[in-house]
Design a protein around this motif. Structure first.
Motif, PDB file in Angstrom:
ATOM      1  N   GLU A   6       0.834  -1.213   0.000  1.00 21.84           N
ATOM      2  CA  GLU A   6       0.000   0.000   0.000  1.00 21.84           C
ATOM      3  C   GLU A   6       0.863   1.255   0.000  1.00 21.84           C
ATOM      4  OE1 GLU A   6       0.209  -0.765   4.498  1.00 21.84           O
ATOM      5  OE2 GLU A   6       0.175  -1.933   2.665  1.00 21.84           O
ATOM      6  N   GLN A   7       2.081   1.139   0.567  1.00 26.81           N
ATOM      7  CA  GLN A   7       2.941   2.313   0.549  1.00 26.81           C
ATOM      8  C   GLN A   7       3.451   2.593  -0.855  1.00 26.81           C
ATOM      9  OE1 GLN A   7       5.349   0.999   3.836  1.00 26.81           O
ATOM     10  NE2 GLN A   7       4.977   2.911   4.925  1.00 26.81           N
ATOM     11  N   ALA A   9       1.664   2.037  -3.511  1.00 31.02           N
ATOM     12  CA  ALA A   9       0.542   2.612  -4.250  1.00 31.02           C
ATOM     13  C   ALA A   9       0.162   3.981  -3.720  1.00 31.02           C
ATOM     14  CB  ALA A   9      -0.663   1.673  -4.165  1.00 31.02           C
ATOM     15  N   PHE A  10       0.365   4.161  -2.411  1.00 30.15           N
ATOM     16  CA  PHE A  10      -0.041   5.417  -1.790  1.00 30.15           C
ATOM     17  C   PHE A  10       1.154   6.076  -1.144  1.00 30.15           C
ATOM     18  CE2 PHE A  10      -0.647   7.540   2.197  1.00 30.15           C
ATOM     19  CZ  PHE A  10      -1.457   8.572   1.836  1.00 30.15           C
ATOM     20  N   PRO A  11       1.391   7.335  -1.371  1.00 27.14           N
ATOM     21  CA  PRO A  11       0.617   8.178  -2.281  1.00 27.14           C
ATOM     22  C   PRO A  11       1.200   8.278  -3.679  1.00 27.14           C
ATOM     23  CG  PRO A  11       2.001   9.552  -0.900  1.00 27.14           C
ATOM     24  CD  PRO A  11       2.356   8.133  -0.566  1.00 27.14           C
ATOM     25  N   GLU A  12       2.271   7.505  -3.935  1.00 27.56           N
ATOM     26  CA  GLU A  12       2.988   7.654  -5.210  1.00 27.56           C
ATOM     27  C   GLU A  12       2.066   7.481  -6.420  1.00 27.56           C
ATOM     28  OE1 GLU A  12       5.884   9.093  -6.840  1.00 27.56           O
ATOM     29  OE2 GLU A  12       6.441   8.417  -4.849  1.00 27.56           O
ATOM     30  N   PHE A  14      -1.189   7.389  -6.532  1.00 29.49           N
ATOM     31  CA  PHE A  14      -2.313   8.329  -6.457  1.00 29.49           C
ATOM     32  C   PHE A  14      -1.888   9.686  -7.020  1.00 29.49           C
ATOM     33  CE2 PHE A  14      -6.490   8.387  -4.218  1.00 29.49           C
ATOM     34  CZ  PHE A  14      -6.850   9.700  -4.467  1.00 29.49           C
ATOM     35  N   ALA A  15      -0.715  10.142  -6.578  1.00 28.33           N
ATOM     36  CA  ALA A  15      -0.217  11.450  -7.007  1.00 28.33           C
ATOM     37  C   ALA A  15       0.064  11.448  -8.511  1.00 28.33           C
ATOM     38  CB  ALA A  15       1.047  11.811  -6.224  1.00 28.33           C
ATOM     39  N   LEU A  18      -3.128  11.625 -10.428  1.00 28.74           N
ATOM     40  CA  LEU A  18      -3.744  12.954 -10.369  1.00 28.74           C
ATOM     41  C   LEU A  18      -3.129  13.879 -11.407  1.00 28.74           C
ATOM     42  CD1 LEU A  18      -4.018  13.881  -6.578  1.00 28.74           C
ATOM     43  CD2 LEU A  18      -5.896  13.618  -8.190  1.00 28.74           C
TER      44      LEU A  18
ATOM     45  N   ALA B  89       3.191  11.250   2.702  1.00 22.54           N
ATOM     46  CA  ALA B  89       4.431  10.510   2.918  1.00 22.54           C
ATOM     47  C   ALA B  89       5.568  11.434   3.333  1.00 22.54           C
ATOM     48  CB  ALA B  89       4.808   9.759   1.640  1.00 22.54           C
ATOM     49  N   TRP B 118      -3.928  14.284   2.866  1.00 24.11           N
ATOM     50  CA  TRP B 118      -2.642  14.759   2.346  1.00 24.11           C
ATOM     51  C   TRP B 118      -2.922  15.660   1.155  1.00 24.11           C
ATOM     52  CZ3 TRP B 118      -0.818  12.889  -2.554  1.00 24.11           C
ATOM     53  CH2 TRP B 118      -1.629  11.896  -3.127  1.00 24.11           C
ATOM     54  N   HIS B 121       2.885  15.991  -2.503  1.00 21.59           N
ATOM     55  CA  HIS B 121       3.760  14.834  -2.620  1.00 21.59           C
ATOM     56  C   HIS B 121       4.877  15.145  -3.601  1.00 21.59           C
ATOM     57  CE1 HIS B 121       5.105  10.731  -2.352  1.00 21.59           C
ATOM     58  NE2 HIS B 121       5.128  10.657  -3.673  1.00 21.59           N
ATOM     59  N   PHE B 126      -1.292  19.646  -4.440  1.00 17.24           N
ATOM     60  CA  PHE B 126      -2.463  19.279  -5.241  1.00 17.24           C
ATOM     61  C   PHE B 126      -3.706  20.119  -4.930  1.00 17.24           C
ATOM     62  CE2 PHE B 126       0.280  15.541  -5.428  1.00 17.24           C
ATOM     63  CZ  PHE B 126       0.305  15.327  -6.797  1.00 17.24           C
ATOM     64  N   PRO B 133      -5.124   5.493   3.003  1.00 17.11           N
ATOM     65  CA  PRO B 133      -5.555   4.230   3.609  1.00 17.11           C
ATOM     66  C   PRO B 133      -5.361   4.283   5.123  1.00 17.11           C
ATOM     67  CG  PRO B 133      -3.921   3.870   1.848  1.00 17.11           C
ATOM     68  CD  PRO B 133      -3.935   5.329   2.148  1.00 17.11           C
ATOM     69  N   ASN B 138       0.392   4.105   8.060  1.00 19.41           N
ATOM     70  CA  ASN B 138       0.025   5.517   7.886  1.00 19.41           C
ATOM     71  C   ASN B 138      -0.307   6.193   9.214  1.00 19.41           C
ATOM     72  OD1 ASN B 138       0.453   5.595   5.126  1.00 19.41           O
ATOM     73  ND2 ASN B 138      -1.625   4.863   4.657  1.00 19.41           N
ATOM     74  N   ARG B 141       3.002   7.098  10.780  1.00 20.43           N
ATOM     75  CA  ARG B 141       3.639   8.219  10.081  1.00 20.43           C
ATOM     76  C   ARG B 141       2.901   9.539  10.365  1.00 20.43           C
ATOM     77  NH1 ARG B 141       4.777   7.035   3.969  1.00 20.43           N
ATOM     78  NH2 ARG B 141       2.508   6.912   3.944  1.00 20.43           N
ATOM     79  N   PHE B 168      -9.957   2.905   0.494  1.00 21.62           N
ATOM     80  CA  PHE B 168      -8.860   2.012   0.094  1.00 21.62           C
ATOM     81  C   PHE B 168      -9.117   0.603   0.605  1.00 21.62           C
ATOM     82  CE2 PHE B 168      -7.220   6.257   0.107  1.00 21.62           C
ATOM     83  CZ  PHE B 168      -6.302   6.312  -0.927  1.00 21.62           C
ATOM     84  N   GLU B 170      -7.036  -1.528   1.279  1.00 22.42           N
ATOM     85  CA  GLU B 170      -6.053  -1.964   2.281  1.00 22.42           C
ATOM     86  C   GLU B 170      -6.253  -1.347   3.659  1.00 22.42           C
ATOM     87  OE1 GLU B 170      -5.339  -0.339  -0.615  1.00 22.42           O
ATOM     88  OE2 GLU B 170      -3.371   0.626  -0.473  1.00 22.42           O
TER      89      GLU B 170
END
Lengths: 265, 306
Positions: A6-7, A9-12, A14-15, A18, B89, B118, B121, B126, B133, B138, B141, B168, B170
């Motif tokens: 999931e790390q 996929a998120f947020p890489e 997702f970003a 977008l 992140a 968020w 990134h 954005f 998720p 998360n 973090r 999500f 997950e």
């Protein structure tokens, strides 16, 4: 420790999705049962473009009127994709927009548009600049003539000058009121815009090139006596303009180091 | 329920509620937008507090500071940050935090809130509050990001539940569990946005009443109410868009009235950011919130006594 899926996929992912409107959306997104997550992802894509589009529309209202809402939206969409904000302070967003307007192929033939955008950006910046009290006129008037010639001035932090081969101030004035139809004044020479915000309102003046030179020289710290040759016989009128427009905020003699050090500018 | 501690009269105190016959109404405020600057200044007693996005005041001078400084003389102020990307992140931007700290020191807001979301990134902002998720990774973090923010700002912050269009697969816990644990680990409090809760419930197919019951109420320090757009998904079901562009919807008022007795005295705010109404219309929405909460609390006490 290896990143969990999931790390990755998120947020890489997702970003990335977008930023790329036609790309596939990230895996394992969900919504209410029966709803395609791609449709929902489009809401996030739209939020970004619409929100930033509103920021630019507020910031460049005359350019928007000249281009029409649809063309302006196409322009801002392209700009936002290519130059998304680097940080969350949207007051600072749009500095690159005038140059983008200049190179945007569909409007490249309308060369004055980029200068209109530059004028609007400078006006926005003037509204955010530091405040400064106007000069003490009585104290200034009390200076003997020989001291007067050696005076240097501090100018308002909001001051900006934009020289254009196009009548940008006239164009701006003719189009700032949404009640009037959009119009581009024809047959006018280029204009030099001087922007300053002495109070709460950013004022835009059209000034002769000699006066713009004079102000820039003073701004660079040249003594009054050494700058007057730029305006010649117009000195009294030039000074009166600087005072009435709220451009001057302080003064000190050239040779007085102590005064220079204590000057807030 | 025990009465809440009476706030001290320091500049950063939580706003006092206006006196009402029942004495039960919470302080009610509105989000402040520039078109309302002059109207708010002419009638500062119309609301109990104001809220602004601090990002809109990170400038040196001009009208923004002129009006906010003048209004701050008359009213308590709350900051509602939208740019720290605490659920992302990347670590919170230290330079941005330093600028926010300066603004906090200058205006002394009684609350500083941010979002379970968020927005940045890899160097791109954005301009939206994006979902994450609800995983242990998360949570850990974001707890660190919230703690770092609180250190930099020198104060406790509030975190608001988001409005969601997507969830999500997950996620390992509910939003309420994530927020409760975030509050426990970082020491932050929570901002309950009832419109967001309702929008998320409809969009994700959750039960808004169950979400409200599960929400960690003891940590709630402020409530937000706002309007949303009602659209349709392809299957004909409801899709709610969190526009802040219209009056608070009835189901949101219902949820608010139900929770108000348990959150007595918690400041409540009306957010209206698009298609702005005139100032009196905005004020009337805040007055309605104040009155509704007061009535709900009076009724609850009446029932308890009976």
């Amino acid at each position: 420790m290896s990143p969990s899926p999931e790390q990755a996929a998120f947020p890489e992912a997702f970003a990335a999705a977008l930023r790329e409107p036609r790309s596939a959306i990230p895996a394992r997104l969900a919504a209410r049962p029966g709803v395609d997550p791609a449709v929902r992802f489009a809401i996030y894509r739209n939020n970004m473009a619409a929100g930033l589009g509103r920021v630019l529309a507020d910031r460049f209202p005359v350019l928007r009127r000249l281009l029409g809402a649809d063309f302006f939206a196409a322009l801002t969409d392209a700009f936002i994709r290519q130059h998304p904000p680097a940080g969350p302070v949207l007051l600072e967003y749009g500095a690159l927009f005038p140059n983008f307007v200049e190179r945007f192929p569909p409007s490249q033939h309308l060369a004055y548009l980029a200068d209109v955008a530059r004028l609007e950006w400078l006006r926005h910046c003037a509204l955010l600049a530091a405040d400064a009290a106007p000069i003490d006129r009585a104290a200034l008037a009390a200076q003997p003539p020989d001291v007067m010639a050696r005076l240097r001035f501090t100018l308002h932090p909001s001051l900006a000058i934009l020289r254009s081969p196009f009548p940008i101030v006239s164009i701006w004035r003719a189009n700032i009121d949404p009640a009037n139809p959009a119009v581009v004044p024809a047959g006018l020479p280029g204009e030099n815009a001087l922007l300053v915000r002495p109070g709460l309102v950013a004022e835009i003046h059209a000034v002769p090139a000699s006066r713009a030179d004079f102000v820039e020289r003073l701004q660079a710290g040249v003594a009054l006596g050494d700058a007057t040759n730029l305006v010649g016989a117009d000195l009294t009128a030039a000074l009166a303009f600087l005072l009435s427009a709220g451009i001057l905020t302080g003064f000190f003699p050239v040779s007085d180091d102590a005064a220079r050090r204590s000057d807030p500018a | 329920m025990a009465p809440r501690r009476i706030p001290s009269l320091s500049t950063s105190a939580v706003p006092a509620s206006r006196p009402t016959p029942a004495g039960l109404s919470p302080p009610a405020g509105v989000g402040l937008r520039p078109p309302h600057f002059r109207a708010a200044l002419a009638e500062p007693g119309a609301v109990d507090f104001l809220e602004v996005h601090p990002e809109n005041y990170l400038c040196d001078g001009g009208p923004q500071h002129h009006f906010l400084t003048a209004l701050r003389q008359d009213l308590p102020l709350s900051f509602h940050g939208v740019g720290l990307s605490l659920g992302g992140a990347d670590r919170p931007d230290r330079r941005h935090l330093a600028r926010l700290r300066q603004l906090v020191d200058r205006y002394q807001p009684f609350h500083f809130s941010e979002h379970l979301a968020w927005s940045s990134h890899g160097g791109t902002y954005f301009n939206d509050l994006l979902p994450l998720p609800y995983t242990q990774a998360n949570l850990a973090r974001m707890s660190a990001h919230v703690a770092e923010t609180q250190d930099c700002l020198g104060r406790q912050i509030l975190i608001e539940n988001p409005s969601l269009y997507l969830t999500f697969a997950e996620s390992e816990m509910s939003e309420a569990e994530f927020l409760a644990e975030l509050s426990r680990r970082s020491g932050c409090r929570l901002l309950l946005d009832i419109n967001n809760l309702y929008v998320s419930a409809i969009n994700a197919g959750w039960d808004s009443w169950a979400m409200l019951a599960e929400f960690p109420q003891d940590a709630v320090a402020q409530i937000h109410l706002a309007g949303h757009d009602h659209c349709r998904d392809a299957d004909g079901g409801s899709l709610l868009i969190d526009t802040h562009g219209m009056p608070v919807a009835d189901p949101v008022w219902d949820l608010f009235a139900a929770i108000a007795p348990r959150l007595a005295g918690v400041p409540v705010l009306i957010e209206w950011d698009q298609d702005l109404p005139d100032w009196p219309r905005l004020v009337s929405e805040a007055s309605l919130a104040r009155q509704l909460a007061g009535n709900a609390l009076a009724e609850a006490r009446h029932v308890a006594i009976a």
